[in-house]
Design an enzyme around this catalytic site. Sequence first.
Site, PDB file in Angstrom:
ATOM      1  N   HIS A  17      -3.524   2.871   8.849  1.00 21.60           N
ATOM      2  CA  HIS A  17      -2.082   2.360   9.038  1.00 21.60           C
ATOM      3  C   HIS A  17      -1.098   3.622   9.093  1.00 21.60           C
ATOM      4  O   HIS A  17      -1.040   4.346   8.281  1.00 21.60           O
ATOM      5  CB  HIS A  17      -1.385   1.480   7.841  1.00 21.60           C
ATOM      6  CG  HIS A  17      -2.289   0.218   7.966  1.00 21.60           C
ATOM      7  ND1 HIS A  17      -2.013  -0.738   6.962  1.00 21.60           N
ATOM      8  CD2 HIS A  17      -3.330  -0.496   8.835  1.00 21.60           C
ATOM      9  CE1 HIS A  17      -2.822  -1.831   7.080  1.00 21.60           C
ATOM     10  NE2 HIS A  17      -3.458  -1.630   8.260  1.00 21.60           N
ATOM     11  N   GLU A  36       0.859  -1.171  -0.112  1.00 21.65           N
ATOM     12  CA  GLU A  36      -0.011   0.104   0.060  1.00 21.65           C
ATOM     13  C   GLU A  36       0.786   1.091  -0.060  1.00 21.65           C
ATOM     14  O   GLU A  36       2.229   1.305   0.098  1.00 21.65           O
ATOM     15  CB  GLU A  36      -1.110   0.006   1.207  1.00 21.65           C
ATOM     16  CG  GLU A  36      -0.317  -0.053   2.526  1.00 21.65           C
ATOM     17  CD  GLU A  36      -1.239  -0.215   3.753  1.00 21.65           C
ATOM     18  OE1 GLU A  36      -2.225  -0.893   3.515  1.00 21.65           O
ATOM     19  OE2 GLU A  36      -0.892   0.506   4.796  1.00 21.65           O
TER      20      GLU A  36
END
Lengths: 384, 292
Positions: free
Chosen positions: B248, B209
């Site tokens: 995150h 990501e």
Amino acid sequence: MYFSEHLSKEMLSQYGIAVPAGRLARSADEAAQACAAIAARKYVVKAQIVAGGRGLAGGVKFAATPSAVADEARKMLGSTLVTAQTGSSGELVSSIYVEQAMDLAQSYFIALALDTATGEVLLLASSEGGVEFEQRSKMDPDTVKRMTLGRDGPDTRSQLTDFLKGIGIEADAPVNMILAAREAFVENDMTLLEINPFARTSDGKWVAIDAKIAIDGSALFRHPEFEPLVEKQGLTATEMEAARNNINLVRMEGNIGIVSNGAGLGLATTDMIFDAGGAPANFMDIRTTATSFDIGKGVSLLLDEPKAKVILLNVHGGGMTSCDTVAEGLTFAYSRSKRHLPVVARLAGLNAEWGTRILRERKIPVEIHDTMTAAVARAVEIAR
Amino acid sequence: MSIFVNADTRVIVQGMTGRAGTFYTDQAMRYGATYVGGVRPGKGGRRHLDLPLFNSVSEAVEGTGANASLVIVPAPFAANAMIEAIEAGIGVVVCVTERVPQHDMARVKAALRQSDTMLIGPNSQGILTPGQCKIGVMPTVDAKPGNIGIASRSASLTSEILAQCSKAGLGQSTTVGIGGDTLHGVDFVDCLKRFKDDPETEAVVLVGEIGGREEEEAAAYLKSVNFGKPVVALVVGRHAPEGRRMGHAGTLSTFGLASAAEKIDVLRDAGVAIANTADDVVAAIGTVPVPA
């Protein structure tokens, strides 16, 4: 979480790093009064927003007299600054910082960050500081030099002195200031400390002209003194309400409300919606500690979003967040709201069938799809 | 075979007596993993879930022969728990705790440099070798033993891709959640090196990501070796709003970090097959033989 400029400078000065004399003001009158306390020949008025790039957006103005300072403050306060970092909605200016303007002989860029590979404190420095630094450093990464400072110990002093010579700084004061900055960085759980410009004034002093500090939000348990600042992070009321309910929510510009668990699945869902020609109203990550009540609160916030036309429920049950928990949360929100947006759902993983049954039995206006691709396509179709 | 953990892995749990510790220890034992004890200072000598409790990790190692540890304690205590396990010589330490401060992880990274311990996490769903060993909080309903290795920065997407692989008849050798935080233990390259040497692993899926440099480093490694096995990557966050924290901590875009599109480019350039969405991963693996 970010500290505004005046808080960043207050912290740096506590560690013995020189900053220009300045005062925070919330009105034009306060701004004029601040000038008396500062007593400079020239002033600078700076919008206190969290986002960077304000200089190019009109958020920094010079003024020669207290009345000129008040005029600039009046224009800035209550305005919305749109900078390269704010997004199109911009950021409201609710306070300004009035500061002694200084004549700069030379501007540098200095930053401390954690090396993501090693955890060591990293010093980034450039001889080309100032407003355009970010653009310039993007074009030419060689203008930024790096050095591993380590977390403590005086043994880095001679190495640091040599390093600074490499960017043209030959004086003791900057060495002491950077070692002090490292102490501030470690003691306060900073993830970024940026001083730009870090400048030598025309009368030979070294001063932090602008500063930005990012504090690790995960370390707030040992810094209760920072708690009151959490509320001022440029988050919308909706985003703060979600955060209080174990949900990470970021508002976006589109009309498809997303309910998903896990940051990765949330990002994946966002990507798929754009690829299918739609636009999400939000990004959502339900934290593993969220209860069905928390999830209900998150869904309510989406139902309250006027531009949302459809809810896309994309859940992979696992760990502690199972599909039935998310489904229960959604039904809570629907039982309390008059606005029953259509739901397109894709449930997989732990208790997927149970979650599906809950949605059907509680009369949620739901369409169930087996794959993410099909669910996304349908949500985009409804939202069109 | 598998990577990092297998049927011989003997697991202790730091934080076993807590609510989450109890729940996941019980689940892992029901799954068939070998759990041999727990650590809870002050409760040494007692038992929990019919396993012995010890006052320290070193006592637990001595008493049980443990070679792996699950750290499932609140964030303020996670770094010291990891460091205790590292200093006790535990081979594989898995930390699932979320929101461990970065400066605490800096201390953990320093301890790791003095040891041979492999740390998985923090903020990881853990590691799973289907049918042999589970250390973590991931669901196992859809897991099947097989030949696909998965290394991932996202728990939810790992579960998703694992389920789709199993449905298509593609079992898994090992799935590793490297964790969603900026500072973490094993990275994509550590996983790739082991998957390369693992005869059971026939193809690898990387789930990346935005943020960090994991994908770039994986690409550089893959270019530097003859990897010999197909690698598929899904990189999410192509349309994430810029500069915002997206759950995150590793996805905090600060200056100098690549976009998802740039990460995809370097991976593709390294010979990696790119899956556009999680629904495309199985098709991208397509050429891998189905295990008999």
